[in-house]
Design a protein around this motif. Structure first.
Motif, PDB file in Angstrom:
ATOM      1  N   ARG A   1       0.823  -1.211   0.000  1.00  0.00           N
ATOM      2  CA  ARG A   1       0.000   0.000   0.000  1.00  0.00           C
ATOM      3  C   ARG A   1       0.860   1.265   0.000  1.00  0.00           C
ATOM      4  O   ARG A   1       1.988   1.270   0.489  1.00  0.00           O
ATOM      5  N   ASN A   2       0.276   2.322  -0.553  1.00  0.00           N
ATOM      6  CA  ASN A   2       0.932   3.624  -0.602  1.00  0.00           C
ATOM      7  C   ASN A   2       0.831   4.257   0.786  1.00  0.00           C
ATOM      8  O   ASN A   2      -0.257   4.479   1.292  1.00  0.00           O
ATOM      9  N   VAL A   3       1.978   4.544   1.385  1.00  0.00           N
ATOM     10  CA  VAL A   3       2.027   5.114   2.727  1.00  0.00           C
ATOM     11  C   VAL A   3       1.889   6.632   2.681  1.00  0.00           C
ATOM     12  O   VAL A   3       1.336   7.244   3.575  1.00  0.00           O
ATOM     13  N   GLY A   4       2.405   7.255   1.620  1.00  0.00           N
ATOM     14  CA  GLY A   4       2.348   8.707   1.497  1.00  0.00           C
ATOM     15  C   GLY A   4       3.402   9.221   0.547  1.00  0.00           C
ATOM     16  O   GLY A   4       4.199   8.466   0.000  1.00  0.00           O
ATOM     17  N   THR A   5       3.401  10.522   0.354  1.00  0.00           N
ATOM     18  CA  THR A   5       4.320  11.191  -0.567  1.00  0.00           C
ATOM     19  C   THR A   5       5.377  11.950   0.224  1.00  0.00           C
ATOM     20  O   THR A   5       5.055  12.643   1.202  1.00  0.00           O
ATOM     21  N   ILE A   6       6.623  11.846  -0.214  1.00  0.00           N
ATOM     22  CA  ILE A   6       7.727  12.534   0.457  1.00  0.00           C
ATOM     23  C   ILE A   6       7.606  14.031   0.192  1.00  0.00           C
ATOM     24  O   ILE A   6       7.642  14.483  -0.956  1.00  0.00           O
ATOM     25  N   ALA A   7       7.488  14.809   1.278  1.00  0.00           N
ATOM     26  CA  ALA A   7       7.393  16.265   1.171  1.00  0.00           C
ATOM     27  C   ALA A   7       8.760  16.914   1.337  1.00  0.00           C
ATOM     28  O   ALA A   7       9.044  17.941   0.715  1.00  0.00           O
ATOM     29  N   SER A   8       9.611  16.313   2.185  1.00  0.00           N
ATOM     30  CA  SER A   8      10.945  16.872   2.406  1.00  0.00           C
ATOM     31  C   SER A   8      11.850  15.809   3.021  1.00  0.00           C
ATOM     32  O   SER A   8      11.399  14.728   3.391  1.00  0.00           O
ATOM     33  N   ILE A   9      13.109  16.168   3.131  1.00  0.00           N
ATOM     34  CA  ILE A   9      14.113  15.290   3.719  1.00  0.00           C
ATOM     35  C   ILE A   9      14.595  15.935   5.008  1.00  0.00           C
ATOM     36  O   ILE A   9      14.982  17.107   5.014  1.00  0.00           O
ATOM     37  N   ASP A  10      14.562  15.195   6.104  1.00  0.00           N
ATOM     38  CA  ASP A  10      15.066  15.692   7.381  1.00  0.00           C
ATOM     39  C   ASP A  10      16.454  15.092   7.582  1.00  0.00           C
ATOM     40  O   ASP A  10      16.596  13.915   7.893  1.00  0.00           O
ATOM     41  N   ASP A  11      17.464  15.931   7.378  1.00  0.00           N
ATOM     42  CA  ASP A  11      18.839  15.466   7.548  1.00  0.00           C
ATOM     43  C   ASP A  11      19.544  16.209   8.681  1.00  0.00           C
ATOM     44  O   ASP A  11      20.752  16.385   8.672  1.00  0.00           O
ATOM     45  N   ASN A  12      18.755  16.639   9.663  1.00  0.00           N
ATOM     46  CA  ASN A  12      19.305  17.371  10.802  1.00  0.00           C
ATOM     47  C   ASN A  12      20.027  16.479  11.795  1.00  0.00           C
ATOM     48  O   ASN A  12      20.745  16.970  12.653  1.00  0.00           O
ATOM     49  N   THR A  13      19.788  15.177  11.701  1.00  0.00           N
ATOM     50  CA  THR A  13      20.457  14.238  12.597  1.00  0.00           C
ATOM     51  C   THR A  13      21.233  13.218  11.767  1.00  0.00           C
ATOM     52  O   THR A  13      21.148  13.215  10.539  1.00  0.00           O
ATOM     53  N   LEU A  14      21.931  12.343  12.439  1.00  0.00           N
ATOM     54  CA  LEU A  14      22.699  11.307  11.760  1.00  0.00           C
ATOM     55  C   LEU A  14      21.783  10.366  10.975  1.00  0.00           C
ATOM     56  O   LEU A  14      22.144   9.879   9.913  1.00  0.00           O
ATOM     57  N   ASN A  15      20.562  10.131  11.494  1.00  0.00           N
ATOM     58  CA  ASN A  15      19.597   9.271  10.825  1.00  0.00           C
ATOM     59  C   ASN A  15      18.709  10.114   9.917  1.00  0.00           C
ATOM     60  O   ASN A  15      17.845  10.856  10.401  1.00  0.00           O
TER      61      ASN A  15
END
Length: 169
Positions: free
Chosen positions: A116-130
């Motif tokens: 199933r489609n979980v959702g659409t990527i709106a942005s990338i959070d790269d503020n942490t190591l993960n």
């Protein structure tokens, strides 16, 4: 006319630099250098406009100074301040290197188990190591390469083996 779905955001124009029309450019993806691009696409008053580069030079790993054609004064350069910068997906598709996370904004996340489609990527959070994919509804999904089972550039989908219970958080 360039459509929003044909491009992906790679950065933002900062302040004017000097008096000859150079601008500071903060970027998340250096695709413009890897594919030897002639132009960048700036969003000016809601319209995507190509701006041809005369030259650019890197100041750091994520900042460059750019001189665009026909932008010859500090006042003209100031007009570009805070414009979002985009790159054509079709130009980036041709490269042989791995995809960058910013290229994946706008892709749909598909659950590997249920399909199933979980959702659409709106942005990338790269503020942490993960690094995390932030979906349009605010859900955060780990962007771990170990969890990604397939990327379909044509259909703009990423299939991920989601950790159990992640969607209930």
């Amino acid at each position: 006319m360039i459509k929003k779905e044909e491009v992906y955001k790679i950065g933002r124009i900062g302040k004017a630099h000097g008096v000859k029309g150079e601008v500071s450019f903060s970027f998340d993806d250096d695709v413009f250098d890897r594919v030897d691009a002639d132009y960048l696409i700036l969003e000016v008053d809601g319209i995507l406009v190509p701006f041809f580069m005369e030259e650019y030079r890197f100041r750091s790993d994520n900042t460059a100074l750019v001189k665009f054609e026909d932008i010859d004064t500090q006042d003209r350069a100031r007009e570009l301040t805070n414009c979002d910068v985009y790159f054509l997906r079709s130009e980036a598709d041709d490269e042989e290197e791995e995809l960058t996370y910013s290229f994946l904004v706008g892709f749909n996340i598909i659950d590997d188990k249920s399909g199933r489609n979980v959702g659409t990527i709106a942005s990338i959070d790269d503020n942490t190591l993960n690094i995390l994919f932030e979906l349009e509804d605010g859900t955060l999904i780990p962007a771990s390469e170990e969890l990604i089972t397939d990327i379909d550039k044509d259909n703009k989908t990423i299939t991920i083996a989601l950790p159990e219970g992640i969607l209930e958080l």
